[in-house]
Design an enzyme around this catalytic site. Structure first.
Site, PDB file in Angstrom:
ATOM      1  CE  LYS A 171       4.362  64.872  15.910  1.00  0.00           C
ATOM      2  NZ  LYS A 171       4.999  65.537  17.057  1.00  0.00           N
ATOM      3  CE  LYS A 239       9.694  60.696  21.214  1.00  0.00           C
ATOM      4  NZ  LYS A 239       8.538  61.639  21.212  1.00  0.00           N
TER       5      LYS A 239
END
Length: 293
Positions: A171, A239
């Site tokens: 990811k 983030k």
């Protein structure tokens, strides 16, 4: 069909939970955003007043939360999943968090008698709504096989990529590619418009050639129109780029382009665009060139 406790009914989790209900699973949801309960209830799901209630008889527990502190609190906390779910339950964490957090949760779960998969997703709100997410899964083979009906209900592509934490690594790679693509599409728009070319037509051509991408397919029209309603916010991508940077440091590899992309995303957040879609990197590139609105 499975009894599922679903924790985190945000812009991604809410449609995912609804797809699971429609696939025939018994879903009990818990979230801090209680407005999402209306959709789940309307689709035939149940709602809970606490994590304990949501997971009390769950065979599968799903979490879809913003970052590792929330996941760790929900799963490992005194009133969390591992304190209340039946022994042997399978935890599927669809959140995007640090690989080391996923590994630690899996190790703690194993000691407590729980099975764990890290299964971050890609596809944004549109992919969640359409049930066509791409899912990268870390964990044991047997647990991946057991979770296949869940993945089929919410995704189009789901691949077991390795042991615990591997899903989060893939990811992270996804997010650096997505961020870099947005930055380059933004630069292409600025270049074409600065030279008097219709950027919409230009991107139509690019989308049909080697430069074509899922981002051009889905976002070229909205970017040219400067429509940045969030499907995935710059705050969250910021983030995620922190996860990329930390992973690169741990692996002791140099990712210079990723560093630049992370800086552009951080600039977007600093310029007040954190709540906008990550395609709003276009505004950052425009500001660099004195062409912002």
């Amino acid at each position: 069909m499975s009894r599922i406790g679903f924790i985190g009914l945000g812009i991604m989790g809410s449609p995912m939970a609804s797809h699971l209900v429609k696939a025939g699973h018994e879903v009990t949801g818990y979230t801090l955003n209680t407005e999402a309960y209306e959709r789940l209830s309307a689709d035939g799901g149940k709602t809970a007043a606490s994590i304990a209630e949501a997971v009390a008889d769950a065979e599968i527990v799903i979490t879809m939360l913003p970052n590792h502190p929330q996941v760790e609190k929900v799963v490992l906390g005194e009133d969390g999943v591992f304190a209340h779910a039946p022994a042997g339950a399978l935890l599927i964490d669809f959140s995007t968090i640090r690989p080391e957090s996923s590994i630690a949760i899996a190790e703690t779960g194993a000691r407590a008698g729980y099975r764990v998969l890290d299964a971050p997703v890609s596809g944004g709100q549109a992919g969640a709504e359409q049930g066509v997410l791409s899912i990268m899964v870390g964990g044991d083979d047997a647990d991946f096989a057991a979770a296949t009906p869940i993945f089929e209900a919410v995704g189009k592509t789901f691949i077991h990529v390795g042991p615990h934490g591997a899903g989060q690594v893939v990811k992270a790679a996804n997010q650096l590619v997505v961020g870099g693509t947005y930055a380059l599409v933004a630069e292409a728009i600025v270049l074409m418009e600065a030279l008097g070319v219709d950027a919409g037509k230009g991107l139509d051509v690019l989308a049909g050639g080697l430069a074509g991408s899922r981002i051009l397919e889905l976002k070229r029209t909205s970017m040219v129109a400067r429509e940045f309603a969030p499907g995935f916010r710059i705050d969250l991508h910021h983030k995620d780029m922190g996860i990329v940077s930390d992973a690169a440091r741990q692996a002791e590899v140099a990712l210079p382009v990723s560093g630049l992309v992370a800086s552009l995303i951080a600039a977007g957040r600093a310029q007040g665009y954190g709540s906008l879609d990550h395609s709003a990197l276009l505004k950052v590139i425009e500001n660099l060139n004195g062409r912002g609105a």
